[in-house]
Design an enzyme around this catalytic site. Structure first.
Site, PDB file in Angstrom:
ATOM      1  N   THR A 341       0.855  -1.172   0.000  1.00 31.54           N
ATOM      2  CA  THR A 341       0.000   0.000   0.000  1.00 31.54           C
ATOM      3  C   THR A 341       0.900   1.234   0.000  1.00 31.54           C
ATOM      4  OG1 THR A 341      -1.728  -1.133   1.269  1.00 31.54           O
ATOM      5  CG2 THR A 341      -1.647   1.250   1.488  1.00 31.54           C
ATOM      6  N   GLY A 423       0.932  -1.421   5.149  1.00 36.99           N
ATOM      7  CA  GLY A 423       1.308  -2.517   6.023  1.00 36.99           C
ATOM      8  C   GLY A 423       0.249  -3.435   6.584  1.00 36.99           C
ATOM      9  N   GLY A 424      -0.961  -3.550   5.990  1.00 34.82           N
ATOM     10  CA  GLY A 424      -1.920  -4.538   6.450  1.00 34.82           C
ATOM     11  C   GLY A 424      -2.198  -4.431   7.937  1.00 34.82           C
TER      12      GLY A 424
END
Length: 527
Positions: A341, A423-424
């Site tokens: 992302t 980073g999820g």
């Protein structure tokens, strides 16, 4: 260590310095922060293709000069052919390939919605040709490969899902591009030119849309021409959390904005001041686990949720989660994992502050490059489950769960802050780290971003519930965490695993201040 950047007329922070410069070009030309964010988003979709794409989704959190903050939800739904029959024989949705590319890409429509909002605010808009000029140039003439693009290509180059179209696009002539080599995307340049000539909505309706649909059909994706034509971004109100230091803002479901706000709410409730670094990290990690439990029970497409998201931010719920945190680490296995992302932020002298995030989800998304377009499609739809009667069960027309959540805050002392990261699962954790350090611990802005961070949960190559720490924490902190039962794994000193963060502050005297992440290829710039 570098210091933060300050300015009075405009400021931008992105994880790639070319995208930062695209934003600055628009700001110097008198454009708004929203327009500058579109320019930066277009450029970074070209020069950071392993982390985002015009074939992905995005979310906006805009604080305007006057009036209420605005969220633009630019995420697509599952294609009309993305049903359980499409996945017959599969226990879960594959991470790569056409079956992973199962949702409409919303980011280009989000750009248009944001620009429409600028017009409604009474500003004369810059032309699309100006906003996409850099992106087209870098796609057509090339740009130097970044260290992170080379690293991510090395990670995936031998995997079985690589299609001939992907190899043609990202491994030209069968070779591995090296950092600093010039990398072109001619087909993507033509697609971007078409958007300039025919408008951003041509991505969804018209000649370009037909070409995209033709390519999707060729590779076997479950998205139709009607699915593209029916797509529309949505304007929403942000979630709000009252905090000791002010009002915290984030984006509502289907994102995990609730998680990020809950963690900071729990820390506030427990009066964590950060003077003991081990205590701060332990409490934040345990708050993260509480918030993840809440997330996985409730958060999905809002039309499927049976509880008001605002209730989940109520004092009653925050207090209950805070009371569940003890002196020992609790094991938690249901973590989502990493996500690729980009977050970027822009402020202008007109009063607009933009917190923006754009994503392909996994590294290089689904790995599907739509033939004849150069568009890399995301795989956000792997957030669905093939299990029936689950809150995140796959259904045509349904939105998947998103880890994306750009953040902002309006503090009691008049400061406006926008911040975020890639980073999820790491996004809420990194947000907590940089916000708490800057606002509560009074750490200087750049140091708040540069200082060592942690990641609880899955990351690339490590799929467990361990606590990953960058190798810059002191032994006292590491021992404190181990003594409380955390399974500590040491990462490199500046690890991409803990995200590429950024933060901008508008001070009450009009000065803007920004900090970028040295883990990225980015920069902060102002004028």
């Amino acid at each position: 260590m570098a210091s933060s950047v300050t300015s009075t007329r405009g400021l931008a922070v992105t994880p790639h310095q070319l995208a930062t410069q695209s934003a600055m070009t628009v700001l110097r030309d008198g454009g708004t922060a929203v327009e500058a964010a579109v320019a930066a988003a277009a450029t970074i979709a070209v020069v950071y293709p392993h982390m985002n794409s015009i074939g992905g989704d995005s979310f906006w959190l805009i604080i305007p000069p006057r009036g209420d903050p605005l969220v633009i939800e630019a995420c697509g739904v599952a294609g009309s052919q993305a049903n359980l029959e499409f996945y017959e024989g599969f226990d879960e949705i594959p991470i790569r390939g056409p079956k992973a590319a199962n949702t409409v890409a919303g980011t280009v429509g989000g750009w248009q919605e944001a620009l429409d909002y600028v017009s409604e605010c009474g500003y004369q808009r810059k032309s699309i040709s100006k906003l996409l000029a850099d992106a087209i140039y870098y796609a057509n003439h090339g740009f130097p490969i970044s260290t992170s693009q080379e690293a991510d290509l090395k990670e995936v180059k031998n995997e079985g899902w690589l299609s001939s179209e992907f190899k043609k696009n990202f491994l030209p002539n069968g070779t591995m591009p090296k950092t600093g080599e010039i990398f072109c995307q001619k087909k993507l340049a033509e697609t971007l030119k078409h958007l300039v000539e025919n408008g951003l909505t041509s991505f969804y309706r018209g000649k370009l849309a037909k070409k995209i649909v033709k390519g999707m059909k060729e590779v076997g994706m479950p998205i139709t021409e009607e699915d593209l034509a029916n797509y529309a971004p949505i304007r929403k109100r942000p979630l709000r959390l009252l905090h000791k230091y002010g009002e915290l803002l984030n984006v509502p479901p289907p994102t995990q904005g609730l998680v990020s706000l809950s963690i900071l709410g729990i820390l506030d409730k427990l009066n964590i001041d950060g003077k003991n670094e081990g205590e701060f990290i332990h409490t934040t990690v345990e708050a993260t686990k509480q918030a993840f439990d809440m997330r996985d029970e409730y958060i999905s497409d809002p039309i499927c949720m049976k509880i008001d998201p605002n209730f989940l931010l109520s004092d009653k719920v925050i207090t209950a989660m805070a009371n569940n945190i003890g002196p020992k680490a609790r094991s938690l296995r249901n973590v989502v994992g990493p996500g690729d992302t980009v977050w970027l932020g822009v402020m202008d002298d007109k009063g607009f502050s933009v917190s923006f995030i754009q994503s392909t989800y996994s590294t290089f998304g689904s790995g599907v490059v739509i033939p004849e377009t150069g568009i890399l499609w995301h795989n956000r739809g792997i957030s669905f489950t093939l299990a029936k009667d689950h809150i995140r069960s796959l259904k045509p027309g349904k939105k998947p769960f998103h880890t994306l959540n750009p953040a902002a805050a309006r503090l009691n002392d008049g400061r406006v802050i926008i911040y975020g990261t890639r980073g999820g699962d790491g996004q809420p954790q990194t947000q907590a780290a940089i916000f708490h350090r800057y606002v509560i611990q009074n750490v200087p802005l750049q140091k708040s971003v540069s200082d060592p961070r942690w990641l609880y949960g899955n990351t690339i190559g490590i799929n467990d519930d361990s606590l990953k720490l960058e190798d810059r924490f002191d032994e006292k902190t590491i021992k404190y965490l181990k003594d409380r039962g955390h399974k500590v794994v040491i990462l490199p000193p500046y690890s991409a695993c803990v995200g590429f963060a950024g933060i901008l502050v508008r001070h009450s005297n009009g000065v803007m201040e920004g900090a970028y992440d040295p883990r990225s290829n980015g920069s902060a710039a102002g004028f």
